[in-house]
Design a protein around this motif. Structure first.
Motif, mmCIF file in Angstrom:
data_model
loop_
_atom_site.group_PDB
_atom_site.id
_atom_site.type_symbol
_atom_site.label_atom_id
_atom_site.label_comp_id
_atom_site.label_asym_id
_atom_site.label_seq_id
_atom_site.Cartn_x
_atom_site.Cartn_y
_atom_site.Cartn_z
ATOM 1 N N MET A 1 0.846 -12.214 -25.599
ATOM 2 C CA MET A 1 1.540 -11.798 -24.397
ATOM 3 C C MET A 1 1.404 -12.845 -23.286
ATOM 4 O O MET A 1 2.334 -13.080 -22.512
ATOM 5 N N LYS A 2 0.244 -13.505 -23.183
ATOM 6 C CA LYS A 2 0.064 -14.580 -22.208
ATOM 7 C C LYS A 2 0.974 -15.759 -22.544
ATOM 8 O O LYS A 2 1.576 -16.363 -21.644
ATOM 9 N N LEU A 3 1.056 -16.112 -23.815
ATOM 10 C CA LEU A 3 1.955 -17.199 -24.215
ATOM 11 C C LEU A 3 3.414 -16.849 -23.915
ATOM 12 O O LEU A 3 4.180 -17.688 -23.448
ATOM 13 N N PHE A 4 3.800 -15.626 -24.179
ATOM 14 C CA PHE A 4 5.176 -15.206 -23.927
ATOM 15 C C PHE A 4 5.481 -15.193 -22.429
ATOM 16 O O PHE A 4 6.553 -15.586 -22.000
ATOM 17 N N LYS A 5 4.511 -14.767 -21.627
ATOM 18 C CA LYS A 5 4.723 -14.645 -20.184
ATOM 19 C C LYS A 5 4.840 -16.020 -19.527
ATOM 20 O O LYS A 5 5.648 -16.207 -18.630
ATOM 21 N N HIS A 6 4.038 -16.987 -19.979
ATOM 22 C CA HIS A 6 4.009 -18.281 -19.317
ATOM 23 C C HIS A 6 4.811 -19.351 -20.040
ATOM 24 O O HIS A 6 4.734 -20.522 -19.679
ATOM 25 N N ALA A 7 5.562 -18.974 -21.039
ATOM 26 C CA ALA A 7 6.353 -19.976 -21.766
ATOM 27 C C ALA A 7 7.630 -20.317 -21.033
ATOM 28 O O ALA A 7 8.177 -19.644 -20.260
#
Length: 95
Positions: A89-95
């Motif tokens: 979810m962190k990768l998806f949010k900051h991608a």
């Protein structure tokens, strides 16, 4: 003119939503959940404390050690899965 469009849109959404959920379905879900939970508690805990009964199925459940070890071993797996979910979810949010 706007009232008619609003009325059409609201009637469209009301027409395609389910009107009710049958009460019998809820009772069936609660009953099956209670039955499965009580069977699991018997297989994991209670059967290990009772003596042999003479019935093949109950004695097989008593001799099986899979379910009483399954619950404690799912805790580390849940921790890893929650961490992976958070990371993705962190990768998806900051991608």
């Amino acid at each position: 003119m706007c009232e008619k469009v609003f009325f059409r849109a609201s009637s469209f959404t009301l027409r395609h939503t389910p009107r009710y959920v049958p009460r019998e379905l809820g009772i069936l879900l609660v009953a099956s959940g209670t039955l499965l939970f009580s069977f699991f508690v018997y297989a994991a805990i209670i059967s290990k404390l009772l003596p042999y009964s003479g019935y093949a199925v109950l004695d097989a459940i008593r001799d099986d050690w899979y379910y009483c070890l399954l619950v404690p071993l799912t805790v580390p797996v849940i921790i890893v899965v929650v961490y992976c979910h958070w990371f993705n979810m962190k990768l998806f949010k900051h991608a």
